[in-house]
Design a protein around this motif. Structure first.
Motif, PDB file in Angstrom:
ATOM      1  N   GLU A 126      76.637 -22.989 -27.802  1.00 23.26           N
ATOM      2  CA  GLU A 126      75.969 -23.016 -29.153  1.00 23.26           C
ATOM      3  C   GLU A 126      74.678 -22.600 -29.074  1.00 23.26           C
ATOM      4  O   GLU A 126      74.304 -22.191 -30.358  1.00 23.26           O
ATOM      5  N   GLY A 127      73.686 -23.141 -28.382  1.00 20.68           N
ATOM      6  CA  GLY A 127      72.326 -22.719 -28.362  1.00 20.68           C
ATOM      7  C   GLY A 127      72.018 -21.091 -27.919  1.00 20.68           C
ATOM      8  O   GLY A 127      70.678 -21.040 -28.078  1.00 20.68           O
ATOM      9  N   ILE A 128      72.954 -20.434 -27.315  1.00 23.04           N
ATOM     10  CA  ILE A 128      72.407 -19.115 -27.074  1.00 23.04           C
ATOM     11  C   ILE A 128      72.783 -18.179 -28.254  1.00 23.04           C
ATOM     12  O   ILE A 128      73.774 -18.342 -29.084  1.00 23.04           O
ATOM     13  N   PRO A 129      71.675 -17.272 -28.331  1.00 18.39           N
ATOM     14  CA  PRO A 129      71.866 -16.290 -29.611  1.00 18.39           C
ATOM     15  C   PRO A 129      73.133 -15.401 -29.394  1.00 18.39           C
ATOM     16  O   PRO A 129      73.519 -15.142 -28.221  1.00 18.39           O
ATOM     17  N   PRO A 130      73.603 -14.891 -30.561  1.00 11.43           N
ATOM     18  CA  PRO A 130      74.667 -13.831 -30.433  1.00 11.43           C
ATOM     19  C   PRO A 130      74.653 -12.515 -29.546  1.00 11.43           C
ATOM     20  O   PRO A 130      75.252 -12.073 -28.888  1.00 11.43           O
ATOM     21  N   GLU A 131      73.233 -12.418 -29.535  1.00 10.15           N
ATOM     22  CA  GLU A 131      72.678 -10.940 -28.733  1.00 10.15           C
ATOM     23  C   GLU A 131      71.547 -11.575 -27.903  1.00 10.15           C
ATOM     24  O   GLU A 131      70.293 -11.195 -28.265  1.00 10.15           O
ATOM     25  N   PRO A 132      71.903 -12.348 -26.689  1.00  4.46           N
ATOM     26  CA  PRO A 132      70.720 -12.935 -25.852  1.00  4.46           C
ATOM     27  C   PRO A 132      70.001 -11.876 -25.053  1.00  4.46           C
ATOM     28  O   PRO A 132      70.684 -10.686 -25.093  1.00  4.46           O
TER      29      PRO A 132
END
Length: 215
Positions: A126-132
């Motif tokens: 959940e803490g990872i951006p949609p476009e890491p």
């Protein structure tokens, strides 16, 4: 008292810490894996810059720019491993991701990374951006530069993975340690460099870690 933290654990812990809870039902949007980087003498690489897939015979060429290029390439692949695990939807480290991690890190670091990936998967990502985007490294100083081991002081920007910049502790110093990739790691086609991550230590007492490298 000295404090030492493997940096990959620190970064992934920040990801997990950014999660709103332990609910793994909220999955991030599908993200394409970053294109695999390649090196070529016909690209726009500066003539005096050694390609990351070569270990310079002249050890003076293992400078800040060279180490930065190696780290950038390895961090692109580490992000690929993270995305492979996330997009599998199984909550486990896939064989493909495991092979990739094994190709870009030494044995002890591979275990740490895969354990951290598994822990992050259990958190639901959940803490990872949609476009890491990959971790970025700025090399402050190359401390040890040899064909068998590199130790450099660095400053990391992991906001592309964590979604949030972090504030270092007052006496925190970050370091990168590199060891030469083995023949099998280079032949795997999964490592675009001639090196592997051999521990990314963080010291919070201002000291410098041991420069020894082990495969």
């Amino acid at each position: 008292m000295r404090r030492y933290v493997p940096l990959v654990l620190l970064v992934l812990a920040l990801v997990a810490g950014a999660c709103s809870g332990d609910d793994d039902t909220g999955s991030a949007a599908n993200t394409s894996i970053p294109d695999k980087t390649t090196t070529s003498s016909t690209t726009t690489t500066q003539p005096d810059t050694v390609s990351p897939d070569v270990i310079p015979t002249d050890e003076s060429r293992i400078d800040e720019a060279y180490v930065e290029g190696v780290l950038d390439a390895l961090f692109v692949e580490s992000l690929r491993a993270l995305i492979l695990v996330r997009d599998s939807g199984d909550g486990v480290v896939t064989e493909e991701a495991s092979d990739l991690v094994n190709a870009i890190s030494n044995k002890s670091e591979s275990v740490e990374i895969q354990n951290s990936l598994a822990s992050t998967a259990r958190s639901g990502f959940e803490g990872i951006p949609p476009e890491p985007s990959p971790i970025l490294a700025s090399v402050v100083k190359v401390i040890t530069a040899s064909r068998s081991c590199v130790l450099a002081e660095i400053v990391l920007d992991a906001a592309g993975v964590t979604g949030d910049p972090r504030t270092p502790e007052p006496d925190e110093r970050q370091f990168a340690r590199l060891a030469p990739a083995s023949a099998s790691q280079r032949d795997s086609g999964l490592n675009p460099t001639a090196w592997v991550l051999a521990g990314l230590p963080v010291r919070t007492d201002g000291t410098v870690p041991d420069a020894k490298c082990q495969q």
